[in-house]
Design an enzyme around this catalytic site. Structure first.
Site, PDB file in Angstrom:
ATOM      1  N   ALA A 261      53.266  63.484  30.356  1.00 40.42           N
ATOM      2  CA  ALA A 261      53.370  64.829  30.921  1.00 40.42           C
ATOM      3  C   ALA A 261      54.543  65.583  30.281  1.00 40.42           C
ATOM      4  CB  ALA A 261      53.542  64.753  32.431  1.00 40.42           C
ATOM      5  N   GLY A 264      51.686  68.195  25.924  1.00 39.08           N
ATOM      6  CA  GLY A 264      51.522  68.850  24.626  1.00 39.08           C
ATOM      7  C   GLY A 264      51.041  67.898  23.548  1.00 39.08           C
ATOM      8  N   LYS A 265      51.613  66.699  23.500  1.00 44.88           N
ATOM      9  CA  LYS A 265      51.222  65.728  22.476  1.00 44.88           C
ATOM     10  C   LYS A 265      49.857  65.124  22.804  1.00 44.88           C
ATOM     11  CE  LYS A 265      56.083  64.782  21.517  1.00 44.88           C
ATOM     12  NZ  LYS A 265      56.575  65.746  22.518  1.00 44.88           N
ATOM     13  N   ASP A 306      53.975  53.521  35.965  1.00 45.14           N
ATOM     14  CA  ASP A 306      55.227  53.374  35.235  1.00 45.14           C
ATOM     15  C   ASP A 306      54.896  52.778  33.867  1.00 45.14           C
ATOM     16  OD1 ASP A 306      57.664  52.584  34.152  1.00 45.14           O
ATOM     17  OD2 ASP A 306      58.513  52.029  36.088  1.00 45.14           O
ATOM     18  N   CYS A 375      63.704  63.560  22.412  1.00 44.45           N
ATOM     19  CA  CYS A 375      64.272  64.885  22.153  1.00 44.45           C
ATOM     20  C   CYS A 375      65.782  64.845  22.390  1.00 44.45           C
ATOM     21  CB  CYS A 375      63.602  65.954  23.012  1.00 44.45           C
ATOM     22  SG  CYS A 375      63.638  65.633  24.795  1.00 44.45           S
TER      23      CYS A 375
END
Length: 447
Positions: A261, A264-265, A306, A375
């Protein structure tokens, strides 16, 4: 003498946006709540529903500008205040920060910035006694603020000291300062399109990047832009669009997107023809992912679990790990991160990243490809994590990324062949049109 009449927020255009901005700043600076928590979902500020699209955009700009320039604002206000910023009335502090940010960096008339900040403190019982102080300080800011900024322009005050020290150590002083400058500017909107790149660049009044994204300076509600409701594109930083491409041709292949979530990927992989399984531990975030896929008319199997413990009855051709991290590479889009994160956060996240890598190794077919990305600008969450993993898992080997795979942008590749984008990459004369989120990605294959 008649009693002074305080105007209600609804009577003064723009005051509601500033009041909510002050609430959200208080949430970040004093309650350590993220912007995402306060702007979206169950914890969102209830007043957001009452704002027009224009006021909502103004509110976001106010908050982001204060957080991007927080160190410099602190210096300017400390020079203009004899006794420092009032600590017994958070609304007075927020009003000073919001007023000064408008005067120094935003296209707001000085008199409006001063007047609305005064009204902001007048409407708060604890802060009302500081109305005269706020008025006087902001008037001085309009007159003397610019020279005070010049005094400290070279001091990089708008980056948390612990972060700046780390960036200097790992990237060198010059690059660290370039990063600091890049994250001080409001970023553009980057968009990944399903097809017709040039057409959508024209329709969205943007430009095409070498990475294949559309970059635009359009503002306002994203949902109102052409093509959104038709599912022709999704918002995704240009750097964030690169890791999913490192699998090469995925048509017909089984790919797992761990920690998927908001999706995008996942969308990239599904659009490229992969059979995607998206895994995320948050049911709320997974609901958002499903909604995004539905709008885009793309399909993926979704699993709420998880990722570090998820068991599957099959092995996969490819696994993408977009691991939870300190997210320091996204400060230009999420300026709260620079003030909310602490150096002590890195260790627990590195431990989680290690667990995710170990789990991925068990889920991957022999000959399958693992793409790991974060990121983060912190090497413990990138280069060092992969070096340790390769030592611990001899069945995995690095497959260096070629410049031709990333639009010939050799500067975003490390000596080992991994991806490392920095906020100061892709510079432009117009700062808002330059830059990338800070990303690290490595491609491994199971032998």
């Amino acid at each position: 003498m008649p009693a002074q009449r305080f105007a209600l927020p609804s009577e003064v255009p723009g005051l509601a946006a500033r009041r909510i901005a002050a609430d959200i700043l208080d949430g970040v600076l004093h309650k350590r709540r993220t912007l995402d928590d306060q702007l979206d979902g169950a914890g969102a500020h209830p007043g957001l529903k009452t704002l027009s699209d224009r006021d909502r955009a103004l509110m976001r700009r106010l908050v982001a500008t204060v957080l991007r320039r927080l160190g410099t604002l602190g210096h300017v206000l400390s020079r203009l205040l004899d006794r420092g910023i009032p600590t017994d009335a958070p609304r007075a502090q927020s009003a000073l920060l919001i007023g000064a940010a408008q005067i120094l960096w935003m296209d707001v008339p000085d008199h409006a910035a001063v007047d609305l900040s005064v009204r902001l403190v007048q409407s708060d019982r604890r802060a009302a006694k500081y109305a005269g102080l706020v008025n006087a300080v902001l008037r001085r800011c309009a007159r003397d603020g610019a020279p005070l900024i010049e005094e400290v322009r070279a001091q990089t005050l708008d980056v948390a000291p612990w972060l700046l020290a780390r960036w200097i150590e790992h990237y060198g002083e010059s690059t660290a300062r370039d990063i600091a400058v890049a994250i001080s500017h409001e970023p553009s909107l980057d968009i990944t399109v399903k097809s017709d790149l040039t057409q959508w660049a024209t329709r969205l009044h943007g430009e095409t990047l070498p990475t294949g994204s559309v970059r635009t300076l359009l503002q306002g509600s994203v949902t109102m832009l052409p093509g959104f409701s038709e599912g022709q594109w999704w918002v995704q930083d240009a750097a964030a669009s690169l890791p999913a491409r490192l699998f090469g041709d995925v048509a017909g292949k089984s790919i797992v997107d761990l920690c998927a979530a908001p999706g995008g990927k996942t969308a990239q992989l599904a659009q490229a023809g992969a059979r995607v399984t998206a895994v995320d531990r948050s049911s709320n975030r997974m609901a958002r992912l499903r909604g995004n896929l539905a709008r885009l008319s793309l399909e993926a199997r979704t699993v709420v679990a998880d990722a570090a413990d998820w068991q599957s009855g099959e092995s996969f051709d490819g696994i993408l790990i977009d691991a939870p991290c300190t997210s320091t590479g996204t400060i230009r889009r999420h300026p709260d991160i620079g003030w909310l994160r602490q150096e002590d956060d890195i260790g627990p996240l590195v431990a989680l990243q290690k667990r995710l890598l170990q789990r991925a190794a068990t889920l991957l077919k022999s000959g399958g490809t693992l793409v790991y990305c974060t990121c983060s600008l912190e090497p413990e969450e990138g280069e060092q994590a992969i070096s340790a993993f390769l030592v611990a898992e001899p069945s995995m080997r690095r497959v260096p990324i070629e410049a031709s795979e990333v639009a010939d942008l050799a500067e975003i590749l490390t000596a080992e062949g991994d991806l490392r984008t920095l906020p100061c990459h892709l510079p432009q004369d117009e700062p808002r049109l330059g830059g990338l989120d800070g990303f690290y990605a490595a491609r491994l294959v199971k032998s």
